[in-house]
Design a protein around this motif. Structure first.
Motif, short mmCIF file in Angstrom:
data_model
loop_
_atom_site.label_atom_id
_atom_site.label_comp_id
_atom_site.label_asym_id
_atom_site.label_seq_id
_atom_site.Cartn_x
_atom_site.Cartn_y
_atom_site.Cartn_z
N ARG A 1 1.41 6.62 -6.73
CA ARG A 1 0.29 7.02 -7.05
C ARG A 1 0.61 8.73 -7.06
O ARG A 1 0.06 9.51 -7.96
CB ARG A 1 -1.18 6.75 -6.11
N ILE B 1 -1.68 -2.60 -5.56
CA ILE B 1 -2.84 -2.73 -4.94
C ILE B 1 -3.63 -3.85 -5.31
O ILE B 1 -4.17 -4.41 -4.48
CB ILE B 1 -3.61 -1.30 -5.40
N SER C 1 -7.23 0.32 2.88
CA SER C 1 -6.06 1.16 2.30
C SER C 1 -6.03 1.01 0.95
O SER C 1 -5.77 1.75 -0.11
CB SER C 1 -4.72 1.12 3.07
N ALA D 1 1.05 3.92 -2.91
CA ALA D 1 0.72 5.58 -2.62
C ALA D 1 1.75 6.41 -2.89
O ALA D 1 1.51 7.53 -3.72
CB ALA D 1 0.42 5.52 -1.03
N ASN E 1 -6.53 3.62 -1.99
CA ASN E 1 -5.39 3.89 -3.12
C ASN E 1 -5.84 3.40 -4.42
O ASN E 1 -5.47 4.41 -5.43
CB ASN E 1 -4.06 2.97 -2.72
N ASN F 1 0.93 -1.24 0.08
CA ASN F 1 -0.03 -0.17 0.12
C ASN F 1 1.04 1.20 -0.02
O ASN F 1 0.60 2.22 -0.54
CB ASN F 1 -1.00 -0.13 1.19
N ALA G 1 1.94 1.17 -9.08
CA ALA G 1 0.84 1.34 -8.17
C ALA G 1 -0.28 0.44 -8.39
O ALA G 1 -0.73 -0.29 -7.35
CB ALA G 1 0.41 2.88 -8.20
#
Length: 196
Positions: free
Chosen positions: A93, A112, A124, A90, A128, A86, A108
């Motif tokens: 991202r 995820i 999370s 992030a 995300n 995560n 990303a």
């Protein structure tokens, strides 16, 4: 402390106890003590220690070192490194929202999806993924706004079943409703986000 005693008696099987000792130091504002414990555990290839070191580097503004630690965490335990995945997602991202780099988007998204493949109620990860798709829809390809909305709806269902709520998910719902010029429902979603 009690965690250290458990660890000393069972070093191989109770690294979590030593890790928890580091977390306690960190929460008490004793970051140097915590960092020493995390580094000690990272030397044994303990994924949680790598992740927390990454968060420390991230908070210091050392993005490169943070990404390195998150990556090491994932490599140390490909199945259980949810937090590191995560955090990697992030970070990429955030970079995607600044540079619109397809490479950052793909990294990303993959991280995820790997979390959700194993932990289908990971809050999370939903936050995300919804934000990643929203950013892509806002920056490059509006069809991703539809995907962001689907993720938001699924997250709301899954989290409700788990007895959880997410201000981030409601905030994204608000932003998506604003994209559709649905100001009444957007205001309701925003109020719910603030309430949470």
């Amino acid at each position: 402390n009690a965690f250290d005693k458990v660890y000393k008696d069972n070093k191989k099987s109770m690294r979590i106890a030593r890790f928890n000792s580091g977390v306690i130091w960190e929460r008490c504002g004793k970051n140097e003590e915590a960092k020493k414990i995390y580094e000690e555990l990272a030397a044994t290839n303990y994924h949680l220690a790598f992740n927390n070191l990454g968060v420390m580097y991230w908070n210091q503004g050392n993005t490169k070192k943070a990404l390195e630690m998150f990556d090491k965490s994932v490599k140390a335990d490909k199945v259980k490194a949810f937090a590191a995945r995560n955090n990697l997602a992030a970070a990429h991202r955030d970079r995607y929202s600044e540079k619109a780099s397809l490479e950052d988007f793909n990294i990303a998204e993959k991280q995820i999806q790997n979390v959700l493949a194993v932990d289908t109620s990971n809050k999370s990860a939903y936050e995300n993924l919804a934000r990643l798709y929203y950013d892509r829809g806002r920056l490059k390809d509006q069809s991703y706004l539809v995907l962001a909305n689907l993720v938001v709806q699924q997250a709301l269902r899954v989290l409700k079943a788990e007895g959880q709520e997410s201000a981030d998910i409601y905030n994204l719902k608000d932003l998506l409703l604003m994209q559709d010029n649905n100001q009444v429902d957007a205001l309701k979603a925003f109020k719910k986000a603030v309430e949470i």
